[in-house]
Design an enzyme around this catalytic site. Structure first.
Site, PDB file in Angstrom:
ATOM      1  N   SER A 134      77.245 -35.746 -92.941  1.00 19.10           N
ATOM      2  CA  SER A 134      78.354 -34.848 -93.225  1.00 19.10           C
ATOM      3  C   SER A 134      78.790 -35.091 -94.672  1.00 19.10           C
ATOM      4  O   SER A 134      77.948 -35.161 -95.575  1.00 19.10           O
ATOM      5  CB  SER A 134      79.491 -35.094 -92.227  1.00 19.10           C
ATOM      6  OG  SER A 134      80.559 -34.205 -92.454  1.00 19.10           O
ATOM      7  N   TYR A 148      81.364 -24.903 -98.021  1.00 16.46           N
ATOM      8  CA  TYR A 148      80.764 -26.219 -97.789  1.00 16.46           C
ATOM      9  C   TYR A 148      81.750 -27.097 -97.008  1.00 16.46           C
ATOM     10  O   TYR A 148      81.369 -27.737 -96.019  1.00 16.46           O
ATOM     11  CB  TYR A 148      80.405 -26.876 -99.125  1.00 16.46           C
ATOM     12  CG  TYR A 148      79.733 -28.218 -98.950  1.00 16.46           C
ATOM     13  CD1 TYR A 148      78.381 -28.311 -98.645  1.00 16.46           C
ATOM     14  CD2 TYR A 148      80.451 -29.404 -99.093  1.00 16.46           C
ATOM     15  CE1 TYR A 148      77.758 -29.538 -98.477  1.00 16.46           C
ATOM     16  CE2 TYR A 148      79.840 -30.638 -98.925  1.00 16.46           C
ATOM     17  CZ  TYR A 148      78.498 -30.700 -98.618  1.00 16.46           C
ATOM     18  OH  TYR A 148      77.895 -31.928 -98.446  1.00 16.46           O
ATOM     19  N   LYS A 152      81.173 -28.697 -93.127  1.00 17.53           N
ATOM     20  CA  LYS A 152      81.242 -30.125 -92.810  1.00 17.53           C
ATOM     21  C   LYS A 152      82.388 -30.433 -91.839  1.00 17.53           C
ATOM     22  O   LYS A 152      82.269 -31.355 -91.017  1.00 17.53           O
ATOM     23  CB  LYS A 152      81.367 -30.944 -94.090  1.00 17.53           C
ATOM     24  CG  LYS A 152      80.139 -30.842 -94.991  1.00 17.53           C
ATOM     25  CD  LYS A 152      78.838 -31.213 -94.259  1.00 17.53           C
ATOM     26  CE  LYS A 152      77.633 -31.240 -95.181  1.00 17.53           C
ATOM     27  NZ  LYS A 152      76.393 -31.611 -94.488  1.00 17.53           N
TER      28      LYS A 152
END
Length: 272
Positions: A134, A148, A152
């Site tokens: 992650s 992004y 995650k």
């Protein structure tokens, strides 16, 4: 006893570095990449200890077929390192639907498919360790990395839940959460949105906040990852780099203070 380790996204960056470190100490590695030729150097150096496999993690059927090949070849899978992913840089308003979907397809759904495929193997073995790569941006956020960050956060939510579901089968789950490192993630492997001038000040401030010392050395992560793999009681959350911990600690302290400030209003909203 050597371990059988499957690493996705092993063509470069963390995936290649960790694959080499594991092979160097005698483990066996199934390494995947979109372009199998990117794994030739591993095969040339380590021979039969490496099983190179072409895999686009966004293809669910291919992910399940890959897990089956690894199981057939090595007989078991002790560790999965879900490393495939990429960075998308740009303001949320700038992000196209295609870019947003591509980010989630690889970083989240690709990880989900490989995870779903490996769980039955580890469940049958009554042992295994699923390591999800992650980011500390799955715990806090930075501007111009909105999709992004979101991918995650999704990985973290999925993996925390998974950890509770599979613990009784002898399967451990860990989230590796690095701060920025000098890999291709922010270079050749990264994608950029088409810029809107109005976000230039935000991007300039973001860029100005990073010093050369902000970025960790990717090679330095190998001993930490080996220690994680060897741990009998591995952590669920595993920060990498010296920027991640103070950054997360600061944001969480601010978050708790805000919860506390609104605690009475929040409790009254319960209704009784």
């Amino acid at each position: 006893m050597s371990k059988i380790i499957l690493i996705t996204g092993a063509s470069r960056g963390f995936g290649k570095i960790w694959a080499k470190a594991l092979l160097e100490r005698g483990d066996k590695v199934a390494a995947t990449a979109r372009n199998i030729n990117d794994l030739n150097d591993l095969v040339e150096t380590y021979g039969d200890a490496v099983l190179p496999l072409q895999l686009d993690v966004t293809n669910k059927d291919a992910a399940f077929a890959t897990i089956a090949k690894v199981k057939q070849h090595f007989g078991r899978i002790d560790v999965l390192i879900n490393n495939a992913g990429f960075g998308l840089f740009g303001a949320i308003e700038e992000t196209t639907e295609e870019q947003a979907r591509a980010q989630m397809e690889t970083n989240f759904f690709g990880l989900l498919w490989v995870t779903q495929a490996v769980v039955p193997v580890m469940r049958e073995q009554k042992s295994g360790h699923i390591i999800q790569v992650s980011s500390f941006l799955g715990l806090v956020t930075l501007p111009v990395l909105g999709l992004y960050n979101a991918s995650k956060y999704a990985v973290n939510g999925l993996s925390e839940t998974l950890a509770a579901e599979v613990k009784g089968f002898g399967i451990n789950v860990s989230l590796i959460e690095p701060n920025g490192f000098s890999t291709d993630w922010s270079g050749a492997s990264a994608f950029q949105t088409e810029a809107l001038e109005v976000y230039a000040p935000v991007k300039q401030a973001f860029a100005a906040g990073a010093t050369p010392d902000t970025w960790g050395k990717p090679e330095a992560t190998a001993p930490a990852v080996l220690a994680l793999i060897d741990s009998e009681n591995p952590p669920l959350h595993f920060l990498l780099g010296k920027v991640a911990y103070p950054g997360v600690k600061k944001v969480y302290a601010e978050r708790l203070a805000e919860f506390e400030e609104w605690a009475t209003v929040s409790a009254d909203a319960h209704g009784h």
